[in-house]
Design a protein around this motif. Structure first.
Motif, PDB file in Angstrom:
ATOM      1  N   VAL A  81       0.832  -1.202   0.000  1.00  0.00           N
ATOM      2  CA  VAL A  81       0.000   0.000   0.000  1.00  0.00           C
ATOM      3  C   VAL A  81       0.872   1.259   0.000  1.00  0.00           C
ATOM      4  N   LYS A  82       1.930   1.259   0.798  1.00  0.00           N
ATOM      5  CA  LYS A  82       2.832   2.405   0.844  1.00  0.00           C
ATOM      6  C   LYS A  82       3.505   2.634  -0.504  1.00  0.00           C
ATOM      7  N   LEU A  83       3.908   1.539  -1.154  1.00  0.00           N
ATOM      8  CA  LEU A  83       4.525   1.668  -2.476  1.00  0.00           C
ATOM      9  C   LEU A  83       3.538   2.208  -3.499  1.00  0.00           C
ATOM     10  N   ALA A  84       2.308   1.717  -3.431  1.00  0.00           N
ATOM     11  CA  ALA A  84       1.283   2.195  -4.358  1.00  0.00           C
ATOM     12  C   ALA A  84       1.032   3.690  -4.164  1.00  0.00           C
ATOM     13  N   ASN A  85       0.997   4.120  -2.904  1.00  0.00           N
ATOM     14  CA  ASN A  85       0.787   5.545  -2.618  1.00  0.00           C
ATOM     15  C   ASN A  85       1.947   6.393  -3.124  1.00  0.00           C
ATOM     16  N   SER A  86       3.161   5.908  -2.890  1.00  0.00           N
ATOM     17  CA  SER A  86       4.327   6.673  -3.339  1.00  0.00           C
ATOM     18  C   SER A  86       4.370   6.755  -4.864  1.00  0.00           C
ATOM     19  N   THR A  87       4.015   5.673  -5.537  1.00  0.00           N
ATOM     20  CA  THR A  87       3.978   5.677  -7.006  1.00  0.00           C
ATOM     21  C   THR A  87       2.989   6.712  -7.519  1.00  0.00           C
ATOM     22  N   MET A  88       1.826   6.768  -6.876  1.00  0.00           N
ATOM     23  CA  MET A  88       0.801   7.722  -7.299  1.00  0.00           C
ATOM     24  C   MET A  88       1.267   9.158  -7.089  1.00  0.00           C
ATOM     25  N   VAL A  89       1.854   9.438  -5.924  1.00  0.00           N
ATOM     26  CA  VAL A  89       2.313  10.792  -5.618  1.00  0.00           C
ATOM     27  C   VAL A  89       3.416  11.230  -6.578  1.00  0.00           C
ATOM     28  N   VAL A  90       4.397  10.356  -6.784  1.00  0.00           N
ATOM     29  CA  VAL A  90       5.512  10.683  -7.675  1.00  0.00           C
ATOM     30  C   VAL A  90       5.017  10.909  -9.097  1.00  0.00           C
ATOM     31  N   SER A  91       4.144  10.045  -9.570  1.00  0.00           N
ATOM     32  CA  SER A  91       3.613  10.173 -10.930  1.00  0.00           C
ATOM     33  C   SER A  91       2.830  11.468 -11.103  1.00  0.00           C
ATOM     34  N   MET A  92       2.036  11.825 -10.102  1.00  0.00           N
ATOM     35  CA  MET A  92       1.239  13.045 -10.191  1.00  0.00           C
ATOM     36  C   MET A  92       2.123  14.284 -10.235  1.00  0.00           C
ATOM     37  N   LEU A  93       3.166  14.311  -9.412  1.00  0.00           N
ATOM     38  CA  LEU A  93       4.051  15.477  -9.401  1.00  0.00           C
ATOM     39  C   LEU A  93       4.889  15.548 -10.665  1.00  0.00           C
ATOM     40  N   GLN A  94       5.308  14.397 -11.199  1.00  0.00           N
ATOM     41  CA  GLN A  94       6.035  14.401 -12.458  1.00  0.00           C
ATOM     42  C   GLN A  94       5.150  14.900 -13.600  1.00  0.00           C
ATOM     43  N   THR A  95       3.895  14.485 -13.581  1.00  0.00           N
ATOM     44  CA  THR A  95       2.944  14.971 -14.584  1.00  0.00           C
ATOM     45  C   THR A  95       2.708  16.463 -14.425  1.00  0.00           C
ATOM     46  N   CYS A  96       2.691  16.933 -13.189  1.00  0.00           N
ATOM     47  CA  CYS A  96       2.522  18.357 -12.913  1.00  0.00           C
ATOM     48  C   CYS A  96       3.690  19.159 -13.493  1.00  0.00           C
ATOM     49  N   ALA A  97       4.918  18.647 -13.311  1.00  0.00           N
ATOM     50  CA  ALA A  97       6.099  19.323 -13.859  1.00  0.00           C
ATOM     51  C   ALA A  97       6.019  19.396 -15.377  1.00  0.00           C
ATOM     52  N   LEU A  98       5.611  18.284 -15.999  1.00  0.00           N
ATOM     53  CA  LEU A  98       5.464  18.268 -17.456  1.00  0.00           C
ATOM     54  C   LEU A  98       4.372  19.237 -17.906  1.00  0.00           C
ATOM     55  N   THR A  99       3.307  19.340 -17.130  1.00  0.00           N
ATOM     56  CA  THR A  99       2.221  20.264 -17.463  1.00  0.00           C
ATOM     57  C   THR A  99       2.698  21.710 -17.441  1.00  0.00           C
ATOM     58  N   ILE A 100       3.508  22.057 -16.436  1.00  0.00           N
ATOM     59  CA  ILE A 100       4.078  23.412 -16.362  1.00  0.00           C
ATOM     60  C   ILE A 100       4.916  23.697 -17.605  1.00  0.00           C
ATOM     61  N   LEU A 101       5.702  22.702 -18.008  1.00  0.00           N
ATOM     62  CA  LEU A 101       6.570  22.863 -19.173  1.00  0.00           C
ATOM     63  C   LEU A 101       5.737  23.088 -20.438  1.00  0.00           C
ATOM     64  N   VAL A 102       4.710  22.283 -20.621  1.00  0.00           N
ATOM     65  CA  VAL A 102       3.854  22.402 -21.806  1.00  0.00           C
ATOM     66  C   VAL A 102       3.087  23.720 -21.788  1.00  0.00           C
ATOM     67  N   TRP A 103       2.550  24.088 -20.622  1.00  0.00           N
ATOM     68  CA  TRP A 103       1.822  25.352 -20.499  1.00  0.00           C
ATOM     69  C   TRP A 103       2.717  26.530 -20.856  1.00  0.00           C
ATOM     70  N   ASP A 104       3.948  26.537 -20.337  1.00  0.00           N
ATOM     71  CA  ASP A 104       4.864  27.632 -20.641  1.00  0.00           C
ATOM     72  C   ASP A 104       5.186  27.659 -22.130  1.00  0.00           C
ATOM     73  N   TRP A 105       5.345  26.492 -22.733  1.00  0.00           N
ATOM     74  CA  TRP A 105       5.636  26.426 -24.165  1.00  0.00           C
ATOM     75  C   TRP A 105       4.477  27.012 -24.970  1.00  0.00           C
ATOM     76  N   ILE A 106       3.254  26.712 -24.579  1.00  0.00           N
ATOM     77  CA  ILE A 106       2.083  27.202 -25.306  1.00  0.00           C
ATOM     78  C   ILE A 106       2.011  28.725 -25.276  1.00  0.00           C
ATOM     79  N   ILE A 107       2.272  29.326 -24.114  1.00  0.00           N
ATOM     80  CA  ILE A 107       2.108  30.773 -24.003  1.00  0.00           C
ATOM     81  C   ILE A 107       3.328  31.558 -24.493  1.00  0.00           C
TER      82      ILE A 107
END
Length: 322
Positions: free
Chosen positions: A8-34
């Motif tokens: 369960v702890k591993l599953a939670n950590s995977t979810m948190v890490v994946s979400m924050l990595q996706t967030c970083a990529l989203t910032i990058l894409v958003w900045d590229w668009i504008i």
């Protein structure tokens, strides 16, 4: 076999890490668009130079890094003894290289602001080279100390570290980057303060963007170091993608804002028959040498460094600065 609590702890950590990595990529894409409009206008039409290559490297290397990061958390299996070390090694070097490309751009910018002072250029380059070599050696020590999760986590997506005795070496790399950025920032600000008595809009842009970059990188670096010593290994790298993304976004904007300023109309005051006359120079080329002029007691003063009545240029889009 791993216990249910561990899974369960591993599953939670995977979810948190994946979400924050996706967030970083989203910032990058958003900045590229504008900012893609500025890139198309001021970068794409220019000739291929060192500056243009560095711009595209700092702009798009984080995309590759983000893909590798997501592959580590979504594709790899916990019992992979080859995939995880290889891909983590690649992802970390993408991170390190991307950060140093961005810092190299800032070194060149600082050199130009300091009237292309060779001593400053050599000093900053040697300091950056020393940090790059040390960080590279520290990363290799860290890689060799990693203990990866074994067969007990077979079938769970992601690469999981059990421990890494060399984590202090990895944390020092973030400290070194913060120290390098501090030296660049202080040198730039001293030059800006010296030039600011003539109130150049370009100097204001350099001051503003330099301060924002320094604060962004400083905050992310501090958080990355704190995380290494306060959370379990599975959460150590939740913010590392942001380190490269912030370098990319801030550095790209610094260059784009300076190039945008180079493409604006400029005002020159000069004297004719003892009377001050204002001349508006229309920029026909986005990458023409930058000269900013202002009124100085009615005299013609074309400047970017020093108070002397002589021409000084920051050559954006040329071989002198990216």
């Amino acid at each position: 076999m791993a216990t249910a609590d561990a899974l369960v702890k591993l599953a939670n950590s995977t979810m948190v890490v994946s979400m924050l990595q996706t967030c970083a990529l989203t910032i990058l894409v958003w900045d590229w668009i504008i900012t893609i409009g500025l890139e198309v206008k001021y970068v794409w039409p220019s000739k291929w130079t060192l500056g243009k290559v560095l711009f595209f490297m700092t702009r798009y290397l984080p995309v590759i890094d983000a893909v590798v990061c997501l592959s580590l958390s979504q594709v790899a299996l916990g019992n992979s003894s080859v995939y995880c070390p290889t891909h983590f090694h690649a992802e970390t070097w993408f991170l390190t290289t991307g950060m140093h490309v961005a810092e190299f751009i800032l070194v060149l910018r600082t050199w130009a602001i300091c009237d292309r002072n060779r001593a400053i250029l050599v000093g900053l380059l040697l300091f950056q080279a020393a940090i790059f070599v040390y960080n590279g050696a520290a990363l290799e020590v860290f890689f060799r100390s990693i203990v990866w999760a074994g067969p007990e986590f077979t079938g769970i997506p992601g690469c999981f570290m059990k421990s890494a005795s060399g984590k202090i070496f990895f944390s020092v790399t973030f400290i070194n980057i913060a120290i390098l950025e501090s030296f660049i920032f202080i040198t730039t600000m001293i030059a800006c303060i010296r030039k600011d008595r003539r109130k150049s809009h370009l100097v204001e842009i350099i001051w503003r963007d330099g301060l924002i970059f320094f604060l962004l990188i400083g905050v992310v670096s501090v958080f990355n170091v704190v995380i290494m010593f306060t959370v379990p290994p599975t959460y150590w790298f939740v913010l590392t993608p942001f380190q490269l993304v912030m370098h990319s976004v801030a550095t790209s904007r610094i260059l784009l804002h300076m190039r945008e300023e180079a493409g604006t109309d400029r005002c020159i005051w000069h004297t004719e028959n003892g009377n001050p006359v204002k001349t508006i120079i229309t920029s026909n080329e986005a990458f023409s040498p930058i000269q900013f002029c202002e009124r100085d007691g009615g005299a013609l003063t074309s400047w970017i460094g020093g108070g002397e009545e002589r021409e000084e240029q920051i050559l954006l889009g040329s071989r002198d600065i990216p």
